[in-house]
Write a protein that holds these residues in place. Structure first.
Motif, short mmCIF file in Angstrom:
data_model
loop_
_atom_site.label_atom_id
_atom_site.label_comp_id
_atom_site.label_asym_id
_atom_site.label_seq_id
_atom_site.Cartn_x
_atom_site.Cartn_y
_atom_site.Cartn_z
N HIS A 151 -0.27 -135.66 13.08
CA HIS A 151 -1.05 -136.67 12.71
C HIS A 151 -2.71 -136.09 12.41
O HIS A 151 -3.25 -136.72 11.74
N LYS A 152 -2.51 -134.93 12.76
CA LYS A 152 -4.21 -133.91 12.94
C LYS A 152 -4.12 -133.10 11.13
O LYS A 152 -4.61 -133.14 11.16
N LEU A 153 -2.55 -133.42 10.43
CA LEU A 153 -2.69 -132.62 9.44
C LEU A 153 -3.05 -133.81 8.11
O LEU A 153 -2.56 -134.79 7.77
N SER A 154 -3.55 -133.35 6.82
CA SER A 154 -4.00 -134.33 6.45
C SER A 154 -2.79 -134.11 5.12
O SER A 154 -2.00 -133.64 4.83
N ALA A 155 -3.21 -135.67 5.33
CA ALA A 155 -2.34 -136.10 3.91
C ALA A 155 -2.77 -136.19 2.16
O ALA A 155 -1.91 -136.13 1.74
N ASP A 156 -3.79 -136.25 2.22
CA ASP A 156 -4.87 -135.62 0.87
C ASP A 156 -3.58 -134.88 -0.26
O ASP A 156 -4.09 -133.93 0.46
N ASN A 157 -4.16 -135.16 -1.10
CA ASN A 157 -2.48 -134.39 -1.80
C ASN A 157 -4.46 -133.38 -2.77
O ASN A 157 -3.44 -132.32 -3.69
N MET A 158 -5.66 -133.44 -2.40
CA MET A 158 -6.23 -132.50 -2.94
C MET A 158 -7.23 -131.75 -1.73
O MET A 158 -7.69 -130.83 -1.78
N ASP A 159 -6.52 -131.87 -0.30
CA ASP A 159 -6.61 -131.18 0.71
C ASP A 159 -6.19 -129.30 0.15
O ASP A 159 -4.81 -129.11 -0.06
N PRO A 160 -7.19 -128.58 0.48
CA PRO A 160 -6.78 -126.80 0.20
C PRO A 160 -5.16 -126.45 0.32
O PRO A 160 -4.59 -125.65 0.02
N ASP A 161 -5.37 -127.18 1.84
CA ASP A 161 -3.61 -126.23 2.56
C ASP A 161 -2.66 -126.95 2.01
O ASP A 161 -2.04 -126.12 2.06
N PHE A 162 -2.48 -128.40 1.98
CA PHE A 162 -1.54 -129.31 0.88
C PHE A 162 -1.22 -128.37 -0.62
O PHE A 162 -0.18 -127.68 -0.94
N VAL A 163 -3.05 -128.40 -1.27
CA VAL A 163 -2.44 -128.11 -2.30
C VAL A 163 -2.03 -125.96 -2.32
O VAL A 163 -1.55 -125.91 -3.37
N GLU A 164 -2.39 -125.28 -1.84
CA GLU A 164 -1.71 -124.39 -1.87
C GLU A 164 -0.27 -124.04 -1.59
O GLU A 164 0.30 -123.34 -1.64
N ARG A 165 0.40 -124.97 0.36
CA ARG A 165 1.73 -124.85 -0.15
C ARG A 165 2.38 -125.94 -1.54
O ARG A 165 3.70 -124.81 -1.78
N ARG A 166 2.23 -126.26 -2.10
CA ARG A 166 2.50 -127.32 -3.33
C ARG A 166 2.43 -125.91 -4.59
O ARG A 166 3.08 -125.93 -4.75
N ARG A 167 1.43 -125.00 -4.37
CA ARG A 167 1.16 -124.10 -5.12
C ARG A 167 2.72 -122.84 -4.58
O ARG A 167 3.46 -122.65 -5.96
N VAL A 168 2.80 -123.11 -3.89
CA VAL A 168 4.01 -121.61 -3.13
C VAL A 168 5.31 -123.00 -3.79
O VAL A 168 6.98 -122.20 -4.09
N GLY A 169 5.20 -123.85 -3.46
CA GLY A 169 6.55 -124.72 -3.96
C GLY A 169 6.78 -124.71 -4.88
O GLY A 169 7.97 -125.24 -5.99
N LEU A 170 5.66 -124.51 -6.22
CA LEU A 170 5.32 -124.29 -7.71
C LEU A 170 6.30 -123.33 -8.06
O LEU A 170 6.94 -122.99 -9.03
N GLU A 171 6.51 -122.22 -7.31
CA GLU A 171 6.85 -120.54 -7.65
C GLU A 171 7.65 -121.34 -7.44
O GLU A 171 8.92 -120.48 -7.78
N ASN A 172 8.12 -121.32 -6.30
CA ASN A 172 9.89 -121.41 -5.59
C ASN A 172 10.72 -121.90 -6.59
O ASN A 172 11.13 -122.10 -7.31
N PHE A 173 9.94 -123.28 -7.80
CA PHE A 173 11.33 -124.32 -8.58
C PHE A 173 10.70 -123.19 -9.33
O PHE A 173 11.65 -122.66 -10.22
N LEU A 174 9.51 -122.83 -9.82
CA LEU A 174 10.33 -121.46 -11.01
C LEU A 174 11.03 -120.71 -10.67
O LEU A 174 11.82 -120.28 -12.19
N LEU A 175 10.37 -119.96 -9.82
CA LEU A 175 12.10 -119.10 -9.64
C LEU A 175 13.81 -119.04 -9.34
O LEU A 175 14.09 -118.36 -10.15
N ARG A 176 13.65 -120.84 -9.03
CA ARG A 176 15.14 -120.82 -9.19
C ARG A 176 15.48 -121.34 -10.77
O ARG A 176 16.52 -120.94 -10.85
N VAL A 177 14.34 -122.22 -10.93
CA VAL A 177 14.75 -122.57 -12.96
C VAL A 177 15.19 -120.71 -13.15
O VAL A 177 16.37 -120.54 -13.91
#
Length: 439
Positions: A128-154
């Motif tokens: 509950h203390k973690l922001s669910a906003d998709n513009m939250d900097p921490d969420f954007v950073e984790r998504r950046r890591v996830g997108l890089e992981n996607f490209l590396l897998r492909v």
């Protein structure tokens, strides 16, 4: 956790001989072909990273101003880095929707492949203390890591990495979408209704794919349960740690009224405050392990997509086989003049009399042509089904090895992190004990 399959070994990289009279477009096309034509995965030749994220303002398709995030993809040739050079990387900016377009293209073009999933568009399974906003900097950073992981897998996949559209996605700033749409992949995409119809009507499903579909459902269930439990534990843990801050406040206030015990109480209070504040970094680190589990939560749908495609191909084969059998029965009935089952044709024959020999010959000729076409279609569908099963099962084995390795490393890493956290807690109380001993 290993974010993409490791690349080992050496391989000779094709040399592009540039014609002095060639146009810039031809030279670029030659480079593209050299990168993808020899069947090696792309990570052997190109370093890929999603280096940063940036918020931008712009108008959407209905001309309304919106805020969105773009991600900077950087690539540089591996051979240059290996030779000790550090060339400036080539870079393009991409929106999340463009990653979605790339993945949808790969899903349609390579239906037998378990295509890697994208990171979540909006935060799920958060405490509950973690922001669910998709513009939250921490969420954007984790998504950046996830997108890089996607490209590396492909880019590490022996089939997907050799697609020229992928290379253009990594290299071409503009005009990339037009190239994707020109492939016509959207017209080839199977409708959900068509796939659902095949699921319920296929008569002889392959047991291996049926079991795989059940496994994907169970994988999704256990990973989602694990993520929910982890979110609840994180909520409780956050509260426990923050309550320790009250110890710090009480010890600090107590130290003000004690002469001999004051210094020890004050020091113990500082240790409690540090312990309480450490939970934010701990839970942020935990989020990375949660994201690794979420990847396999989303992989479950990729597995089901392969199963649905097999069901559709199997259904088309069964339909073609039944249609061929029906045509052969019609030919036999027409040739012998006997009707073995009730049919509209049999009723009309009784009502209006037998057809002339010329009419029967004409219909026989049409049926013979249709039977020949039907036999070719059955052969084609059978070959398509066999080829799909062969390719899909090769990729399933690859996926299984990847999954077992990744989840093992993720769970071990999570356990090691928890052990470290517990040791820090023990050390905090050891420090507090020492403070109390000196009073």
């Amino acid at each position: 956790m290993r974010m993409a399959d490791s690349v080992t070994g050496s391989e000779e990289i094709p040399v592009v001989i540039e014609d002095a009279d060639a146009t810039a477009a031809e030279l670029e096309n030659n480079k593209t072909n050299a990168m993808v034509e020899d069947g090696a995965n792309l990570l052997r030749k190109v370093e890929i990273s999603v280096a940063e994220a940036e918020k931008r303002m712009g108008k959407n398709s209905v001309n309304i101003q919106e805020t969105y995030t773009v991600y900077l993809i950087e690539t540089r040739p591996v051979d240059a880095v290996a030779e000790g050079h550090n060339p400036a990387p080539e870079s393009v900016w991409r929106r999340y929707s463009e990653f979605e377009l790339l993945r949808n293209y790969l899903l349609v073009t390579y239906p037998f492949v378990v295509v890697p999933p994208l990171p979540e568009k909006r935060a799920e399974f958060v405490w509950h203390k973690l922001s669910a906003d998709n513009m939250d900097p921490d969420f954007v950073e984790r998504r950046r890591v996830g997108l890089e992981n996607f490209l590396l897998r492909v880019a590490s996949h022996l089939v997907l990495s050799n697609d020229k559209i992928l290379y253009q996605f990594l290299k071409e700033e503009s005009g990339w979408k037009e190239v994707v749409f020109e492939t016509g992949f959207q017209a080839k995409a199977d409708s959900r209704l068509k796939a659902l119809n095949a699921t319920f009507r296929v008569k002889s499903p392959d047991k291996r794919f049926t079991e795989l579909k059940h496994y994907s459902d169970e994988l999704q269930s256990v990973t989602s349960q694990l993520l929910r439990v982890r979110a609840r534990v994180a909520d409780r843990l956050y509260g426990v740690y923050k309550v320790h801050g009250n110890y710090g406040r009480v010890f600090s206030e107590w130290s003000a009224i004690e002469r001999e015990m004051g210094d020890g109480l004050q020091s113990a209070g500082h240790h409690m405050d540090a312990y309480a504040s450490s939970i934010d970094d701990i839970l942020e680190e935990e989020e990375h392990y949660a994201d690794q589990l979420k990847e396999y939560l989303f992989y479950a749908e990729a597995l089901r997509a392969v199963c649905r495609k097999h069901e559709l191909i199997q259904y088309e084969l069964e339909t073609a086989t039944l249609d061929l059998a029906s045509k052969k029965q019609q030919r036999d009935e027409l040739a012998t003049g006997t009707v073995r089952t009730f049919s509209f044709k049999g009723m009309t024959t009784k009502l209006f009399g037998q057809e002339t020999q010329e009419q029967r010959d004409s219909k026989l000729q049409v049926l013979e042509e249709q039977i020949i076409e039907g036999e070719e279609l059955v052969k084609e569908k059978a070959a398509e089904c066999d080829e799909f099963v062969k390719n899909a099962w090769v990729d399933m084995e690859r996926f299984k090895e990847q999954k077992d390795r990744d989840l093992k490393e993720a769970l071990i890493g999570y356990a090691v992190m928890q052990i470290s956290v517990c040791k820090k807690g023990i050390q905090m109380w050891a420090n507090a004990k020492e403070c109390f001993s000196k009073m």
